[in-house]
Design an enzyme around this catalytic site. Structure first.
Site, PDB file in Angstrom:
ATOM      1  CB  CYS A 342       4.162   9.751   1.412  1.00 15.79           C
ATOM      2  SG  CYS A 342       2.538  10.511   1.448  1.00 15.79           S
ATOM      3  CD  GLU A 343       9.029   6.532   0.135  1.00 12.56           C
ATOM      4  OE1 GLU A 343      10.195   6.927   0.387  1.00 12.56           O
ATOM      5  OE2 GLU A 343       8.461   5.640   0.790  1.00 12.56           O
TER       6      GLU A 343
END
Length: 421
Positions: A342-343
């Site tokens: 989630c980056e």
């Protein structure tokens, strides 16, 4: 431009039957050949010793391979010292180079009779209070400050680095250490990272050799070794000419004779602490394409992520990618190659031209043998992959198993909650 791989598609398919992707794979034959080249390049110096930087690839199987070539280890933490001890490295086979060092780490290093390399002037007093003495053999890390530049446009800024002592401090340190009983001295410095230049080591050597003569003359210290540390890099980009370690060794020899031998210091040993140069090209991350996405860009999603290789996300570092089995196909598709974190920086490549990638294709991400697995982490609950050794006889050995959910939850003290995991 392309890079050659040390593993084929057929080998990867066979390996994957036992060890699912992603995994880090190391080339034993390449590691051994490179170690031989390094020792040959510096054979002119009777005391030469490579202290492999454990931080680069902290795996006992790799360290034991290097031990076959008289390599010591460079440690920077308690656990690295513990690994060195477990592998029967001891005494002068261990260089302890640390900064902001807790007392228990100095105590452990002293118990192993490791060579302690002091990073800061204030550490003299701290070390003496911690272990109750000043060791007879001691080293100090030097930082010349300012900018460091060589003609190949490689530049770094030692003055902004947190490491090492000023020139005035190292002179004062030698005087104090000598007065407190130190008998054998070493000098260490690291001025630039990943230099792909045959000039760097000899340029650094000239700075340290000149310093050694001055220190000897002013303090009377018996300087036994000069540690040129790391900094010899590898060509991550496919069109960059690699360093020639034989040329580097010869360049250092010339400066050694011009400065040290000419000033009656021809018995000083040369040390190195190479990590990236020793292991970088001899490791790769193998991952499989599991998703494709067509929005404003074309994306290929892999089963590996920055958890397995942080450098592209952290530094924007380039790592070459080969699509296994499609080495000779035209690179006519532009992709962002991503992981699942989630980056948005979880990308191994951005706008990279590659052959058409089909789901299930294996991607070989090059040059992960150093600072690859070792920089891994567990964000999003992702688990670290296995490490495998492609042995000289082409068999494969697991040298670190992949993490499991049990490993991830092991540090929680909630046994009842996680009893079914």
């Amino acid at each position: 431009m392309s890079k050659k791989t040390f593993v084929s598609l057929d080998q990867i398919k066979e390996i994957s039957k036992t060890y699912p992707t992603p995994f880090h794979l190391y080339d034993e034959a390449g590691i051994r050949e490179n170690a031989v080249k390094l020792n040959k390049a510096f054979a002119w110096n009777k005391g030469f010793k490579e202290y492999f930087a454990i931080k680069a690839t902290p795996n006992p199987f790799i360290l034991n391979i290097l031990k076959d070539y008289n390599c010591g280890v460079d440690c920077s933490s308690l656990t690295e010292l513990m690994m060195a001890e477990a592998l029967d490295f001891e005494g002068s086979d261990i260089m302890f180079s640390s900064n902001t060092t807790p007392p228990e780490e100095f105590e452990f290093a002293d118990r192993l009779n490791a060579i302690i390399n002091l990073d800061d002037f204030t550490h003299l007093d701290f070390l003496e209070k911690t272990i109750g003495k000043i060791p007879e053999t001691i080293s100090c890390r030097f930082n010349p400050g300012g900018l460091f530049k060589i003609s190949t446009s490689i530049m770094d800024n030692p003055g902004d680095a947190k490491y090492g002592m000023t020139k005035e401090q190292i002179f004062e340190a030698f005087k104090i250490l000598k007065a407190k009983g130190a008998k054998k001295f070493g000098i260490h410095a690291f001025l630039a990272s990943n230099t792909v230049s045959n000039e760097y080591y000899s340029t650094l050597a000239k700075i340290l050799f000149d310093l050694a003569v001055e220190l000897r003359d002013e303090t009377g210290a018996d300087i036994k070794f000069i540690n040129l540390s790391g900094g010899i890099g590898i060509p991550y980009l496919p069109d960059v000419e690699p360093n020639d370690i034989s040329v580097i060794g010869e360049n250092v020899r010339k400066v050694y004779e011009e400065v040290l031998t000419a000033n009656g210091m021809g018995d000083v040993a040369i040390f190195a602490e190479l990590g990236r140069f020793m292991l970088g090209p001899y490791g790769c991350l193998v991952t499989q394409a599991v998703h494709e996405k067509h929005t404003y860009k074309e994306y290929i999603g892999c089963d590996a992520s920055a958890v397995n290789l942080m450098r592209p996300a952290m530094y924007g570092a380039y790592h070459h990618i080969t699509v296994a089995g499609k080495e000779n196909e035209t690179c006519d598709h532009k992709y962002d190659v991503t992981g699942s974190l989630c980056e948005n920086n979880d990308k191994f490549a951005i706008d990279r031209m590659l052959p058409k990638i089909d789901m299930g294709d294996y991607l070989i991400i090059h040059d992960t043998g150093a600072h690859g697995f070792s920089m891994g982490y567990n964000y999003n609950g992702k688990l670290k992959s296995s490490e495998l050794l492609l042995k000289a006889d082409k068999s494969v050995q697991m040298i670190r198993r992949a993490e499991t959910p049990t490993d991830y939850f092991a540090t929680f003290d909630f046994t009842d909650i996680f009893k079914n995991i």
